[in-house]
Design an enzyme around this catalytic site. Sequence first.
Site, PDB file in Angstrom:
ATOM      1  N   GLU A 167      -3.290   1.764  -3.961  1.00 38.66           N
ATOM      2  CA  GLU A 167      -3.580   3.083  -3.380  1.00 38.66           C
ATOM      3  C   GLU A 167      -2.755   4.231  -3.942  1.00 38.66           C
ATOM      4  OE1 GLU A 167      -6.129   3.699  -1.335  1.00 38.66           O
ATOM      5  OE2 GLU A 167      -6.713   1.635  -0.852  1.00 38.66           O
TER       6      GLU A 167
ATOM      7  N   ASP B 207       0.882  -1.167   0.000  1.00 37.26           N
ATOM      8  CA  ASP B 207       0.000   0.000   0.000  1.00 37.26           C
ATOM      9  C   ASP B 207       0.916   1.212   0.000  1.00 37.26           C
ATOM     10  OD1 ASP B 207      -1.624   2.202   0.840  1.00 37.26           O
ATOM     11  OD2 ASP B 207      -3.084   0.785   1.651  1.00 37.26           O
TER      12      ASP B 207
END
Length: 317
Positions: free
Chosen positions: A280, A235
Amino acid sequence: MPVSCPPAVYEVALIGVPTDIGASVRGASMGPDALRVAGISLALAAQDLMVHDVGNLAGPGNPESVAQDGYRHLPEVIAWNHLVFDAVLSELQAQRLPILMGGDHCIAIGSISAVAQHCANTGKKLRVIWLDAHADANTAQLTPTGNMHGMPVACLFGQGPSALTHMAGNAPALQVEQFVQIGLRSVDQDEKRMVRTLGYQAFDMRAIDEQGMREVMRQALAGLDADTHLHLSLDVDFLDPDIAPGVGTPVRGGPNFREAQLCMEMIADSGRLASLDIAELNPACDVRSTTALLVVDLLGSLFGKSTLIHGADQDYP
Ligand SMILES: [Mn+2]
């Protein structure tokens, strides 16, 4: 007969997952193209990898609706994860290392379920390293928002809608000893209890402050062997927002540039990386592609850019 053969040419498959269906802030759907524009293919090819960009998966759009029964966009999240599951599994079966270019982090449900299924099919051990500012261990009962990018870890451990918990057949997809989380610094109170209940190994930023990235990574990578399939779920909000502003949910106090590089280099040195999610990255929040370029630079390290200096298969006693 030679004692050891040079490894076959490593083939990787870039799979674009242009969706922000699970996120609070829109824009992660542009992540795949931002990575392409930042030169991901060339950076990987420079590490002697044969790169196949298989293009983007095509799933449902973002209806921007409110949560129902604790979930936002559940049907769309399920649809995207089925696409991801099939794409990742087929690349693994074709002996290519899948690199999933997200997209928000809910897509790790399909990705890691496919990896778990592949490991079950081939008798490999599985280790998942999850780099994130957040634990992503929310459930419909715990979540303040219903955003499903905060739930993939819970789903992979069998807590969530059955369409997501049973993607690999049986639930849970993961066992606690297969999973380690690193970089945590924004975890809700209820979610903290969930992390403790699930019982997996979690290194928060304080652990990195106190022990250093090297020691944390040494523990995270301990016990890998030739039969281990190592999956990395990155992420981008794992990174400090000073160096990586292009995310929808930044949290200050993350790993700096050198710590992030060391993290990638130690994974490269393990020689076991076999699948990867990048999630992300949000170009709408980025500053002149700073974050996309940084991710591409880190991928170089992840695939061995510095191994000539350090030496491959390094042990960290
Ligand atoms: Mn996440």
